[in-house]
Enzyme design. Structure first.
Site, PDB file in Angstrom:
ATOM      1  N   ASN A  47       8.961 -17.011  -4.185  1.00 56.18           N
ATOM      2  CA  ASN A  47       9.248 -17.085  -3.123  1.00 56.18           C
ATOM      3  C   ASN A  47       8.300 -16.536  -2.083  1.00 56.18           C
ATOM      4  O   ASN A  47       7.979 -15.210  -2.441  1.00 56.18           O
ATOM      5  CB  ASN A  47      10.242 -17.378  -2.411  1.00 56.18           C
ATOM      6  CG  ASN A  47      11.466 -16.020  -3.004  1.00 56.18           C
ATOM      7  OD1 ASN A  47      11.010 -15.477  -3.718  1.00 56.18           O
ATOM      8  ND2 ASN A  47      11.966 -15.816  -1.450  1.00 56.18           N
ATOM      9  N   GLU A  92       9.873 -22.154  -6.666  1.00 55.30           N
ATOM     10  CA  GLU A  92       9.821 -23.604  -7.262  1.00 55.30           C
ATOM     11  C   GLU A  92       9.097 -23.867  -7.036  1.00 55.30           C
ATOM     12  O   GLU A  92       8.134 -25.040  -7.998  1.00 55.30           O
ATOM     13  CB  GLU A  92      11.353 -25.042  -7.131  1.00 55.30           C
ATOM     14  CG  GLU A  92      12.494 -24.151  -7.511  1.00 55.30           C
ATOM     15  CD  GLU A  92      12.949 -23.352  -6.303  1.00 55.30           C
ATOM     16  OE1 GLU A  92      13.152 -22.171  -5.783  1.00 55.30           O
ATOM     17  OE2 GLU A  92      14.349 -23.113  -6.071  1.00 55.30           O
ATOM     18  N   CYS A 101      16.854 -25.690  -3.163  1.00 57.09           N
ATOM     19  CA  CYS A 101      16.634 -26.666  -1.871  1.00 57.09           C
ATOM     20  C   CYS A 101      16.462 -28.132  -2.349  1.00 57.09           C
ATOM     21  O   CYS A 101      15.316 -28.607  -3.077  1.00 57.09           O
ATOM     22  CB  CYS A 101      15.750 -25.463  -0.907  1.00 57.09           C
ATOM     23  SG  CYS A 101      13.736 -26.260  -0.799  1.00 57.09           S
ATOM     24  N   CYS A 151      12.424 -28.330  -2.453  1.00 58.10           N
ATOM     25  CA  CYS A 151      12.159 -28.119  -3.932  1.00 58.10           C
ATOM     26  C   CYS A 151      12.494 -29.798  -5.061  1.00 58.10           C
ATOM     27  O   CYS A 151      11.898 -30.286  -5.883  1.00 58.10           O
ATOM     28  CB  CYS A 151      12.061 -26.875  -4.593  1.00 58.10           C
ATOM     29  SG  CYS A 151      11.460 -25.832  -3.514  1.00 58.10           S
TER      30      CYS A 151
HETATM   31  N1  THU Z   1      14.105 -20.774  -1.375  1.00 61.54           N
HETATM   32  C1  THU Z   1      13.501 -20.261  -2.987  1.00 61.54           C
HETATM   33  O1  THU Z   1      13.043 -19.929  -3.324  1.00 61.54           O
HETATM   34  N2  THU Z   1      13.981 -21.475  -4.027  1.00 61.54           N
HETATM   35  C2  THU Z   1      15.134 -22.352  -3.527  1.00 61.54           C
HETATM   36  O2  THU Z   1      15.327 -23.818  -3.632  1.00 61.54           O
HETATM   37  C3  THU Z   1      15.482 -21.863  -1.700  1.00 61.54           C
HETATM   38  C4  THU Z   1      15.186 -20.612  -1.270  1.00 61.54           C
HETATM   39  C5  THU Z   1      13.266 -18.648  -0.957  1.00 61.54           C
HETATM   40  C6  THU Z   1      12.421 -19.237   0.522  1.00 61.54           C
HETATM   41  C7  THU Z   1      12.988 -18.205   1.070  1.00 61.54           C
HETATM   42  O3  THU Z   1      11.868 -17.258   0.679  1.00 61.54           O
HETATM   43  C8  THU Z   1      14.221 -17.414   0.938  1.00 61.54           C
HETATM   44  O4  THU Z   1      14.449 -18.299  -0.604  1.00 61.54           O
HETATM   45  C9  THU Z   1      15.229 -17.831   1.721  1.00 61.54           C
HETATM   46  O5  THU Z   1      15.288 -18.826   1.938  1.00 61.54           O
END
Ligand code: THU
Length: 156
Positions: free
Chosen positions: A61, A74, A111, A114
Site C-alpha cells: 500500500n 493489491e 477492499c 481491489c
Molecule cells: N489497504 C490495502 O492495501 N488493501 C486493502 O485491500 C485494504 C486496505 C490499505 C489502504 C490503506 O493504506 C491501509 O490499508 C488502511 O486502510
C-alpha cells in the site's frame, strides 16, 4: 423471484498446509509488507502476484497526505504487473497479508475497489485468478476465483 448465491472458499490453519508455490507466494507478500508506505494508517499491506510464467510481482500500500490519492497493495501489484509485463497479463494467484502498527500479521481482506480490478483481469485472462488472504495466527483463506469475492461485477 428470490435467488441465493453461494460462494466457495477454503481455510487452512497453517501456511504449512498450502502447496509449496502458494506458501512461497504468501512469504513474498509478507516480505513485501515490510516495505509498505503507510505513515497515516500504520497498516502495512503486502501483495504478491504470481504470473503464468511463475514470476512474481509484489506490491504494497502506498499512502499519501491527500488520502484518496493512495493505493492499496493489491492494485499496486496488479497495475505494476500489467504495466511492466503487458504480454503476460495472465495471473495465477494473488496473496495478501496485513500487518498492524505493532508489526503483527493480521487479517487482510481485499477492499471492494481491489476486487473490481482483480475481477477485470480474471475476465480478461478467461481463467480463474486464485486469491489467498492471510487471516491471523497462520490461518489462510483461499478463494479459487475472484468470482467468489465479487459477484455481479461491473463491466462494459
Ligand atoms: N489497504 C490495502 O492495501 N488493501 C486493502 O485491500 C485494504 C486496505 C490499505 C489502504 C490503506 O493504506 C491501509 O490499508 C488502511 O486502510
Amino acid at each position: 423471484m428470490e435467488k441465493t448465491l453461494q460462494i466457495h472458499y477454503r481455510e487452512v490453519d497453517s501456511p504449512d498446509l498450502l502447496d509449496p508455490a502458494d506458501r512461497d507466494l504468501l512469504q513474498r507478500a509478507i516480505e513485501a509488507s515490510r516495505s509498505a508506505y503507510a505513515p497515516y494508517s500504520q497498516f502495512h499491506v503486502g501483495a504478491a502476484l504470481r504470473l503464468a510464467d511463475g514470476s512474481v510481482v509484489t506490491g504494497t500500500n502506498q499512502e499519501n497526505a491527500a488520502y484518496p490519492s493512495g493505493l492499496c497493495a493489491e492494485r499496486t501489484a496488479l497495475f505494476a504487473a500489467s504495466a511492466q509485463r503487458p504480454e503476460m497479463r495472465d495471473y495465477q494467484a494473488l496473496a495478501i497479508v496485513g500487518c498492524d502498527a505493532g508489526g503483527t500479521l493480521c487479517e487482510a481482506s481485499p477492499c471492494g475497489a481491489c476486487r473490481q480490478v482483480m475481477a477485470e483481469y480474471e475476465r480478461l485472462q478467461q481463467h480463474p485468478l486464485r486469491v489467498l488472504c492471510y487471516l491471523a495466527e497462520g490461518r489462510v483463506r483461499l478463494f479459487q476465483s475472484v468470482a467468489d469475492l465479487l459477484p455481479f461485477t461491473f463491466q462494459i
